[in-house]
Scaffold this motif. Structure first.
Motif, PDB file in Angstrom:
ATOM      1  N   SER A 228      12.872   1.246   1.083  1.00 39.68           N
ATOM      2  CA  SER A 228      12.098   2.022   2.030  1.00 39.68           C
ATOM      3  C   SER A 228      13.015   2.561   3.128  1.00 39.68           C
ATOM      4  N   THR A 229      12.731   3.802   3.527  1.00 41.96           N
ATOM      5  CA  THR A 229      13.520   4.358   4.625  1.00 41.96           C
ATOM      6  C   THR A 229      13.003   3.835   5.966  1.00 41.96           C
ATOM      7  N   SER A 230      11.812   3.219   5.940  1.00 48.51           N
ATOM      8  CA  SER A 230      11.241   2.698   7.196  1.00 48.51           C
ATOM      9  C   SER A 230      11.848   1.375   7.614  1.00 48.51           C
ATOM     10  N   THR A 231      12.556   0.717   6.712  1.00 49.36           N
ATOM     11  CA  THR A 231      13.178  -0.577   7.081  1.00 49.36           C
ATOM     12  C   THR A 231      14.689  -0.504   6.871  1.00 49.36           C
ATOM     13  N   PRO A 232      15.365   0.410   7.618  1.00 53.10           N
ATOM     14  CA  PRO A 232      16.809   0.564   7.404  1.00 53.10           C
ATOM     15  C   PRO A 232      17.589  -0.705   7.731  1.00 53.10           C
ATOM     16  N   TRP A 233      16.976  -1.576   8.582  1.00 52.80           N
ATOM     17  CA  TRP A 233      17.652  -2.822   8.982  1.00 52.80           C
ATOM     18  C   TRP A 233      17.668  -3.839   7.858  1.00 52.80           C
ATOM     19  N   TYR A 234      16.859  -3.640   6.814  1.00 51.10           N
ATOM     20  CA  TYR A 234      16.757  -4.621   5.732  1.00 51.10           C
ATOM     21  C   TYR A 234      17.769  -4.299   4.637  1.00 51.10           C
TER      22      TYR A 234
ATOM     23  N   ARG B  20       0.830  -1.206   0.000  1.00 52.20           N
ATOM     24  CA  ARG B  20       0.000   0.000   0.000  1.00 52.20           C
ATOM     25  C   ARG B  20       0.865   1.257   0.000  1.00 52.20           C
ATOM     26  N   GLU B  21       1.935   1.251   0.811  1.00 41.76           N
ATOM     27  CA  GLU B  21       2.795   2.432   0.909  1.00 41.76           C
ATOM     28  C   GLU B  21       3.895   2.466  -0.138  1.00 41.76           C
ATOM     29  N   GLY B  22       4.090   1.371  -0.816  1.00 44.60           N
ATOM     30  CA  GLY B  22       5.158   1.310  -1.826  1.00 44.60           C
ATOM     31  C   GLY B  22       6.537   1.051  -1.243  1.00 44.60           C
ATOM     32  N   ASP B  23       6.572   0.508  -0.019  1.00 41.81           N
ATOM     33  CA  ASP B  23       7.868   0.237   0.621  1.00 41.81           C
ATOM     34  C   ASP B  23       8.547  -0.978   0.007  1.00 41.81           C
ATOM     35  N   ASN B  24       9.774  -0.813  -0.433  1.00 38.56           N
ATOM     36  CA  ASN B  24      10.610  -1.902  -0.959  1.00 38.56           C
ATOM     37  C   ASN B  24      10.006  -2.619  -2.176  1.00 38.56           C
ATOM     38  N   ILE B  25       9.194  -1.890  -2.931  1.00 37.75           N
ATOM     39  CA  ILE B  25       8.652  -2.480  -4.168  1.00 37.75           C
ATOM     40  C   ILE B  25       9.584  -2.083  -5.308  1.00 37.75           C
ATOM     41  N   ALA B  26       9.546  -0.784  -5.653  1.00 34.20           N
ATOM     42  CA  ALA B  26      10.453  -0.311  -6.704  1.00 34.20           C
ATOM     43  C   ALA B  26      11.651   0.419  -6.090  1.00 34.20           C
ATOM     44  N   LYS B  27      11.437   0.955  -4.903  1.00 35.02           N
ATOM     45  CA  LYS B  27      12.580   1.635  -4.261  1.00 35.02           C
ATOM     46  C   LYS B  27      12.687   1.252  -2.783  1.00 35.02           C
TER      47      LYS B  27
ATOM     48  N   THR C  59      14.832  -5.003  -3.317  1.00 31.95           N
ATOM     49  CA  THR C  59      13.420  -4.654  -3.437  1.00 31.95           C
ATOM     50  C   THR C  59      12.770  -5.747  -4.303  1.00 31.95           C
ATOM     51  N   ILE C  60      11.455  -5.634  -4.444  1.00 35.24           N
ATOM     52  CA  ILE C  60      10.764  -6.656  -5.262  1.00 35.24           C
ATOM     53  C   ILE C  60      11.293  -6.617  -6.701  1.00 35.24           C
ATOM     54  N   LEU C  61      11.415  -5.425  -7.277  1.00 32.80           N
ATOM     55  CA  LEU C  61      11.882  -5.335  -8.667  1.00 32.80           C
ATOM     56  C   LEU C  61      13.300  -5.882  -8.802  1.00 32.80           C
ATOM     57  N   GLU C  62      14.151  -5.576  -7.820  1.00 31.38           N
ATOM     58  CA  GLU C  62      15.521  -6.115  -7.866  1.00 31.38           C
ATOM     59  C   GLU C  62      15.503  -7.643  -7.745  1.00 31.38           C
ATOM     60  N   ALA C  63      14.641  -8.127  -6.845  1.00 31.28           N
ATOM     61  CA  ALA C  63      14.545  -9.589  -6.671  1.00 31.28           C
ATOM     62  C   ALA C  63      14.121 -10.239  -7.979  1.00 31.28           C
TER      63      ALA C  63
END
Ligand SMILES: Nc1ncnc2c1ncn2[C@@H]1O[C@H](COP(=O)(O)OS(=O)(=O)O)[C@@H](OP(=O)(O)O)[C@H]1O
Ligand SMILES: Nc1ncnc2c1ncn2[C@@H]1O[C@H](COP(=O)(O)OP(=O)(O)O)[C@@H](O)[C@H]1O
Length: 630
Positions: free
Chosen positions: A200-206, A191-198, A210-214
């Motif tokens: 996310s700053t909310s998951t710095p530990w990860y 919904r927020e677009g986290d770690n899909i194409a770019k 991203t999905i596109l890179e995967a």
């Protein structure tokens, strides 16, 4: 499924994925977001939807994007509506079959949707659920080797690294149990677009992709050209004097001049030419190509035959084991007939038995007799005709099948021959230039001298059922009556003629083939030949019947010396069951190897219910009736 995406760039790689996961865990939302983030939506579509949502005072639902996108597609009749595609930096990704589609599981099972990789979506709040496991299992069953687990709705768990860790542990434990190692585990918020194409700053530990890179990091799926050649014959066309065999090469490589084998007919021929439509003949054809081929000599072959190279043939068998995913509304029934489709071959099969049921939730195996919808079972299937196929572990494409009931797809399965022999050896006649010689003494001459007919009494049963004991007693009685009688006993024959054979499925088949031929010779010599072999496979006993029937059409009598496994184990005259249970003897019939009781024997002797004397009397009575000469 056709690759209909004519608008895809021909030079870029097309990569097929499926998106699976529990209901409401966010499959559609993820796809909607992927379409938006990769600029794959029709111009203005997103703005239009956003305006509608704003007007209604609701947040944008990303799954609407997918719905709207599909609705648009549905109107464009030239485009295959079941496919959705988008571009990553490296690939054109095609989502084959959308989640929620009614036929989704059926398409997966039938292999129509053979995917290169899968995204398994798990809700970060809810964690691993029933369908997560079932779909995971299905991916394994269908041989989808590359899986990325997508942990969605991370925003609802405050992007917690701990929660991510918990789900990683759960999901990997389960997938590990079924032999699937996820390539990536990506925390996202669709919904927020986290770690899909770019990132996310909310998951710095990860630190992962991203999905596109995967999607770009998955391996290209190699076409199975290095494997043994398999080309199921799809059709035979006649042009002038030529026959053209058409089909798709499922594995391996084929060249003009190759010597090929057709299974199950066992005919061989040399390839003259390989043709494709509207182009010069090929010097080589590979897995994945649909071709027409002509042969040096004219052969009669039909749709359903499997082409291979002579030196690397498929398995031939009337019976096999399968790991079956059941989709039928009615449960799978033992004894019932279904239609089997295996590559281009259609045949009737009967369910011989259900060995185990596998709970896709707990992965527990348990015995059972009812395979219900959405369950997986280890089953044994039998066809009346010999089928050509491969074990799934060695060749994926020709090692899977689907079952139909009244034209409706009810199950899909993977083949294994565990405990069953490849029957090819016993079906192939290798000697050539052999001519039969007539005896001058006829069968009638022998019958007149002996006062009875010759024939075979084929005792079959578990070890300890009483075959040898009974056979020897019957022999004594008949001998005393002046009959020509001889017992071929398993232990004795295995000490001599068959001293080179052990107890693997193939060796048992060869054991019984030889004994069947020897017994037929005894019958031809006018003897009443009693054989006492476990002979666990129906197909082997049927072949022994065929050998005796070459001499006389009613020369063979299948006699089931029957006793419950528990009884045999209690008797254990040679102490073999004890050893088998202790793991000291492998492949022991009834314990760790199958026994197929005769379906329609001429006689059943129940040594459980009757004492030896009564059993002898029953068999001698039968012989008196059937071997008598008027
Ligand atoms: N793994 C295994 N499984 C079954 N039986 C075994 C095995 N290993 C040895 N034995 C002994 O071999 C006897 C069976 O030989 P058969 O020739 O009748 O077997 S088969 O028909 O080829 O299956 C059988 O004799 P019976 O007890 O008279 O049946 C056993 O004594
Ligand atoms: N009704 C019966 N018929 C034959 N054997 C019996 C019967 N009841 C008990 N038995 C016992 O069962 C055992 C059968 O052993 P065996 O003849 O070697 O079996 P198999 O040849 O089938 O392995 C023997 O010990 C035999 O005495």
């Amino acid at each position: 499924m056709q690759d209909s995406s004519s608008s895809l760039d021909m030079l870029r790689e097309t990569f097929k994925i499926v998106v699976v996961g529990h209901v409401d865990h966010g499959k559609s939302t993820l796809i909607g977001r992927l379409l938006y983030d990769t600029d794959s939506l029709p111009t203005g579509k997103f703005e239009e939807l956003k305006a509608i949502c704003d007007r209604r005072g609701m947040a944008l639902e990303w799954s609407f994007v997918l719905d709207a996108f599909q609705a648009e597609r549905d109107q464009a009749v030239t485009i295959d509506t079941t496919q959705i595609w988008f571009k990553t930096p490296k690939r054109d990704v095609v989502i084959i079959d959308a989640p929620g589609h009614r036929e989704f599981l059926k398409n997966m099972v039938s292999g129509a949707a053979s995917a290169d990789a899968a995204l398994l979506v798990v809700d970060a709040e809810e964690g691993v659920r029933e369908q997560t496991r079932r779909h995971g299992y299905l991916l394994h069953l269908l041989g989808v080797k590359q899986v990325a687990v997508v942990i969605n709705k991370m925003d609802l768990v405050d992007h917690s690294e701990d929660r991510y860790g918990e789900i990683v542990r759960d999901v990997t434990a389960y997938l590990h149990g079924i032999g699937v190692e996820p390539s990536f585990i990506v925390p996202i918020s669709a919904r927020e677009g986290d770690n899909i194409a770019k990132k996310s700053t909310s998951t710095p530990w990860y630190k992962g992709p991203t999905i596109l890179e995967a999607l770009d990091r998955f391996h290209s799926v190699t076409v199975p050209s290095e494997q043994a050649l398999r080309m199921p014959v799809q059709d035979v066309y006649h042009f002038d004097q030529r026959r053209i065999l058409v089909g798709r090469i499922e594995a391996g490589v084929l060249r003009p001049g190759d010597e090929i084998l057709f299974s199950p007919s066992n005919k061989t021929a040399r390839v003259k030419s390989l043709d494709i439509w509207d182009a010069p003949p090929l010097m080589e054809a590979h897995a994945g190509q649909s071709i027409g081929l002509t042969l040096e000599e004219q052969l009669f072959v039909e749709r359903g035959e499997m082409i291979s190279h002579v030196e690397d043939p498929p398995v031939l068998s009337t019976v096999f084991r399968a790991r079956l995913f059941w989709l039928g509304h009615k449960p799978l029934e033992v004894g019932k007939r279904y239609t089997l489709k295996l590559a281009t071959k259609t045949a009737n099969v009967t369910v011989v038995g259900i060995d185990t049921l596998i709970d896709t939730d707990s992965l527990a195996h348990r015995p059972g007799t009812k395979l219900e919808r959405n369950m997986i079972g280890e089953v044994v299937l039998r066809a009346r005709e010999v089928l050509a196929f491969d074990e799934h572990v060695s060749l994926d494409k020709t090692g899977r099948f689907v079952l139909l009931e009244d034209y409706d797809l009810v199950g899909g399965g993977l083949i294994s021959m565990e405990g069953y022999p490849d029957q090819r050896q016993s079906l192939t006649v290798r000697s050539t230039n052999v001519y039969s010689v007539e005896h001058t003494i006829t069968r009638e001459n022998r019958v007149v001298r002996n006062g009875h007919k010759g024939g075979v009494l084929w005792f079959t049963g578990l070890s300890g059922a009483g075959k040898s004991t009974l056979a020897m007693e019957v022999e004594k009685h008949l001998f005393q009556k002046g009959h020509q009688v001889y017992v071929l006993d398993g232990d004795n024959v295995r000490a001599g003629l068959n001293a080179n054979l052990g107890f693997s499925p193939e060796e048992r088949t060869e054991n019984i083939r030889r004994v069947g031929e020897v017994a037929a010779l005894f019958a031809d010599a006018g003897f009443i030949c009693i054989t006492a072999f476990i002979s666990p496979y129906q197909a082997d006993r049927d072949r022994a019947r065929g050998a005796a029937n070459r001499i006389d059409s009613d020369a063979f009598h299948e006699i089931h010396v029957s006793a419950d496994l528990n009884t045999c184990e209690r008797r254990d005259p040679k102490g073999l069951y004890k050893k088998a249970r202790a793991g000291e003897i492998l492949d022991f019939t009834g314990v760790s190897a199958p026994y197929e009781a005769p379906a329609t024997p001429e006689l059943v002797v129940d040594t459980d219910a009757k004492d030896l004397a009564s059993c002898v009397e029953q068999v001698v009575d039968y012989i008196d009736r059937t071997f008598r000469v008027e």
